[in-house]
Write an enzyme that holds these catalytic residues in place. Structure first.
Site, PDB file in Angstrom:
ATOM      1  CG  HIS A 157      49.887  46.125  38.502  1.00 10.19           C
ATOM      2  ND1 HIS A 157      49.718  45.945  37.158  1.00 10.19           N
ATOM      3  CD2 HIS A 157      49.217  47.266  38.798  1.00 10.19           C
ATOM      4  CE1 HIS A 157      48.999  46.934  36.650  1.00 10.19           C
ATOM      5  NE2 HIS A 157      48.686  47.759  37.640  1.00 10.19           N
ATOM      6  CG  ASP A 365      55.553  37.238  38.465  1.00  8.58           C
ATOM      7  OD1 ASP A 365      55.195  38.409  38.601  1.00  8.58           O
ATOM      8  OD2 ASP A 365      56.445  36.877  37.675  1.00  8.58           O
TER       9      ASP A 365
HETATM   10  C1  GDG Z   1      54.408  43.552  37.491  1.00  8.82           C
HETATM   11  C2  GDG Z   1      54.101  42.276  38.312  1.00  8.82           C
HETATM   12  C3  GDG Z   1      52.456  41.612  36.546  1.00  8.82           C
HETATM   13  C4  GDG Z   1      61.341  42.089  30.556  1.00  8.82           C
HETATM   14  N1  GDG Z   1      62.649  42.109  30.214  1.00  8.82           N
HETATM   15  C5  GDG Z   1      62.732  42.790  29.071  1.00  8.82           C
HETATM   16  C6  GDG Z   1      61.458  43.202  28.712  1.00  8.82           C
HETATM   17  N2  GDG Z   1      60.616  42.764  29.640  1.00  8.82           N
HETATM   18  C7  GDG Z   1      59.153  42.969  29.597  1.00  8.82           C
HETATM   19  C8  GDG Z   1      58.413  41.700  29.347  1.00  8.82           C
HETATM   20  C9  GDG Z   1      57.044  42.041  29.949  1.00  8.82           C
HETATM   21  C10 GDG Z   1      57.402  42.986  31.077  1.00  8.82           C
HETATM   22  O1  GDG Z   1      58.703  43.509  30.814  1.00  8.82           O
HETATM   23  C11 GDG Z   1      57.486  42.280  32.420  1.00  8.82           C
HETATM   24  O2  GDG Z   1      56.209  42.000  32.885  1.00  8.82           O
HETATM   25  P1  GDG Z   1      55.954  40.908  34.009  1.00  8.82           P
HETATM   26  O3  GDG Z   1      54.495  40.730  34.119  1.00  8.82           O
HETATM   27  O4  GDG Z   1      56.659  39.675  33.628  1.00  8.82           O
HETATM   28  O5  GDG Z   1      56.638  41.413  35.353  1.00  8.82           O
HETATM   29  P2  GDG Z   1      56.824  42.763  36.261  1.00  8.82           P
HETATM   30  O6  GDG Z   1      57.693  43.754  35.579  1.00  8.82           O
HETATM   31  O7  GDG Z   1      57.341  42.267  37.563  1.00  8.82           O
HETATM   32  O8  GDG Z   1      55.361  43.392  36.433  1.00  8.82           O
HETATM   33  C12 GDG Z   1      53.658  41.153  37.390  1.00  8.82           C
HETATM   34  C13 GDG Z   1      52.734  42.948  35.872  1.00  8.82           C
HETATM   35  O9  GDG Z   1      53.171  43.927  36.831  1.00  8.82           O
HETATM   36  C14 GDG Z   1      51.481  43.504  35.179  1.00  8.82           C
HETATM   37  O10 GDG Z   1      50.420  43.629  36.064  1.00  8.82           O
HETATM   38  O11 GDG Z   1      52.187  40.640  35.557  1.00  8.82           O
HETATM   39  O12 GDG Z   1      53.295  40.015  38.153  1.00  8.82           O
HETATM   40  O13 GDG Z   1      55.252  41.882  39.059  1.00  8.82           O
HETATM   41  O14 GDG Z   1      56.243  42.721  29.036  1.00  8.82           O
HETATM   42  O15 GDG Z   1      58.395  41.400  27.977  1.00  8.82           O
HETATM   43  N3  GDG Z   1      61.170  43.914  27.613  1.00  8.82           N
HETATM   44  C15 GDG Z   1      62.216  44.266  26.828  1.00  8.82           C
HETATM   45  N4  GDG Z   1      63.499  43.901  27.108  1.00  8.82           N
HETATM   46  C16 GDG Z   1      63.798  43.161  28.211  1.00  8.82           C
HETATM   47  O16 GDG Z   1      64.970  42.858  28.447  1.00  8.82           O
HETATM   48  N5  GDG Z   1      61.991  45.015  25.735  1.00  8.82           N
END
Ligand code: GDG
Length: 462
Positions: A157, A365
């Site tokens: 990921h 990322d």
């Molecule tokens: C890893 C990889 C890859 C965030 N803050 C809040 C909240 N979120 C949610 C977002 C989104 C998720 O969490 C974060 O996803 P990301 O993709 O941005 O990042 P990582 O957590 O680092 O995930 C990344 C992912 O895996 C999938 O393969 O894309 O590169 O690092 O859905 O909306 N949700 C809520 N409150 C928050 O304060 N409810």
């Protein structure tokens, strides 16, 4: 249909709405075929024996959830230590934050062996296994050593770093060699595949056989990009639901005379939040027309607080936001609203829709799902503009966003200004293309293409 077995550090009940996109997507496959989801229970047993852990089984609909407890020593070395103090920083190009303490690797191996040992008796001959993320890189090799013959796929990921950065990890060769025990390796972006290829050719003396097939250490593996998507239908439904609409109305009312810029991230140093806030300060300094108007809402949800680097970034951000509000704030306007809490998921789409600019500017990322969520939440008739880091995996797919280099404070500020001034026609045109691509390559597409590749993978005779 073969049974799907998913293995990841954490396990979620796929029937619960809070489980998130990945859990929903993987859960859907698991529900169809009556699958098994295996991982850590989240329980740490103080003074528990190392390399041991009680197994819990829990039937959730057609899905069996099997979870293991970890001893304190195993957890600290495997999870806090090797996974989050070595692999996470190095894979995000942050050698300066890595801590190569010698004891970590033992715990990482021990837990992967424990996972393999406890999983093996639960497997059936025609199962297909899908292992997730950097915590479990050597799992297939451990399973193979115990006689497991089933197809095993791996999805990373986070990014795979360039060869020279990878080589800074003392056990880099062992890690890369372990990957060759899988049948298919999935990366987020083509760039990750290129990094893999360079390592295989230059560091491992291996070969590229074409069609994403690679050979090294006597084994052949397929390594391709499968960019992860979001559940677009689910997120659209969430956007239309009452909570999101209420949130949108509240924000629109409160900021009727202002322009809203939004960042939503876990508070992680890879997300480039201080750099983003500095670019916002630059925007106020160089384009004074934004004063009393542009307002940055930065949600930074707490994460991994027992890893030191996370405390440092929290303090940095607090002082940065305080300084900007002190320097530029007025009695009736605060430039930055910084919230160090989790916001309820049902409100996220409403917040996104109210924001004229979505700031997704990680330093590095794997993909970044917030970029995709921001686009889906927009009103197609009057959409906001996505400002996206070129160092996010999502940048390979989302070319119509305004791409920035987050290290370039001034350049980022100029691009944000461009976003704030973009004419409606251009906003609509860009949004339409972005939405189309996000819809075509959604999370269901991702799951299907990965599992198809795993099904089709030639079995390695070597
Ligand atoms: C890893 C990889 C890859 C965030 N803050 C809040 C909240 N979120 C949610 C977002 C989104 C998720 O969490 C974060 O996803 P990301 O993709 O941005 O990042 P990582 O957590 O680092 O995930 C990344 C992912 O895996 C999938 O393969 O894309 O590169 O690092 O859905 O909306 N949700 C809520 N409150 C928050 O304060 N409810």
């Amino acid at each position: 249909m073969p049974r799907l077995v998913v293995i990841s550090n954490r396990v979620a009940d796929p029937r619960k709405p809070a489980a998130g996109g990945l859990a929903v997507a993987v859960g859907e496959s698991l529900q169809q075929s009556g699958g098994l989801w295996f991982g850590w229970s989240g329980t740490i047993v103080e003074d528990g024996p190392t390399g041991e852990g009680e197994l819990h089984k829990h039937q959730a609909g057609k899905v069996m959830l099997a979870t293991l407890d970890l001893s304190r020593e195993d957890h600290d070395a495997y999870y806090l230590g090797y996974s989050n103090n070595v692999l996470w920083p190095v894979f995000h190009d942050r050698l300066d934050l890595a801590n190569f303490e010698a004891g970590y690797i033992g715990g990482y191996r021990r837990v992967n062996q424990l996972f393999a040992r406890k999983l093996l008796p639960l497997l059936r001959d025609d199962d297909i296994l899908w292992v997730h993320d950097y915590h479990l890189i050597p799992l297939a090799a451990e399973l193979r050593a115990m006689g497991c013959r089933q197809r095993i796929g791996f999805f990373l990921h986070i990014p795979l770093p360039p060869q020279i950065i990878m080589a800074a990890i003392p056990q880099h060769e062992w890690l890369m060699r372990s990957l060759f025990a899988y049948d298919v390796i999935g990366f987020q972006a083509n760039q990750d595949v290129q990094h893999f290829e360079r390592y295989v050719l230059n560091e491992a003396n291996g070969e590229s056989l074409g069609h994403d097939m690679f050979r090294a250490w006597g084994n052949t593996v397929r390594a391709s990009a499968f960019p992860i998507g979001i559940d677009v239908d689910e997120f659209e439904a969430l956007t239309q639901a009452k909570d999101a609409r209420d949130m949108y109305t509240t924000m629109k009312d409160e900021y009727s005379k202002r322009r809203l810029l939004l960042g939503i991230d876990r508070l992680d140093y890879s997300k480039g939040i201080p750099q983003r806030v500095r670019a916002f300060r630059e925007l106020l300094a160089h384009y004074p027309e934004n004063r009393r108007s542009a307002t940055l809402i930065q949600i930074a949800s707490p994460t991994r607080e027992d890893v030191n680097a996370y405390g440092d970034i929290r303090r940095e951000l607090e002082s940065l936001c305080g300084a900007i509000n002190g320097d530029y704030g007025e009695l009736d306007w605060m430039p930055v609203r910084y919230i160090h809490r989790m916001v309820a998921r049902k409100r996220v789409p409403g917040l996104c829709r109210a924001a004229a600019v979505g700031l997704v500017t990680p330093l590095r990322d794997g993909m970044n799902l917030v970029a995709k969520e921001y686009v889906v939440a927009q009103d197609p008739e009057d959409p906001g503009v996505l400002v996206l880091s070129r160092f996010a995996g999502a940048a390979e797919q989302l070319k119509e966003a305004l791409l920035v280099n987050p290290y370039d404070t001034h350049g980022t500020a100029e691009t944000v200004q461009q976003a704030l001034q973009m004419p409606l026609e251009e906003r609509r045109a860009r949004h339409k293309k972005l939405l189309q691509r996000i819809r075509e390559q959604d999370v269901h597409w991702w799951r299907k293409t990965f599992l198809q590749a795993l099904n089709d993978a030639p079995r390695d005779a070597g």
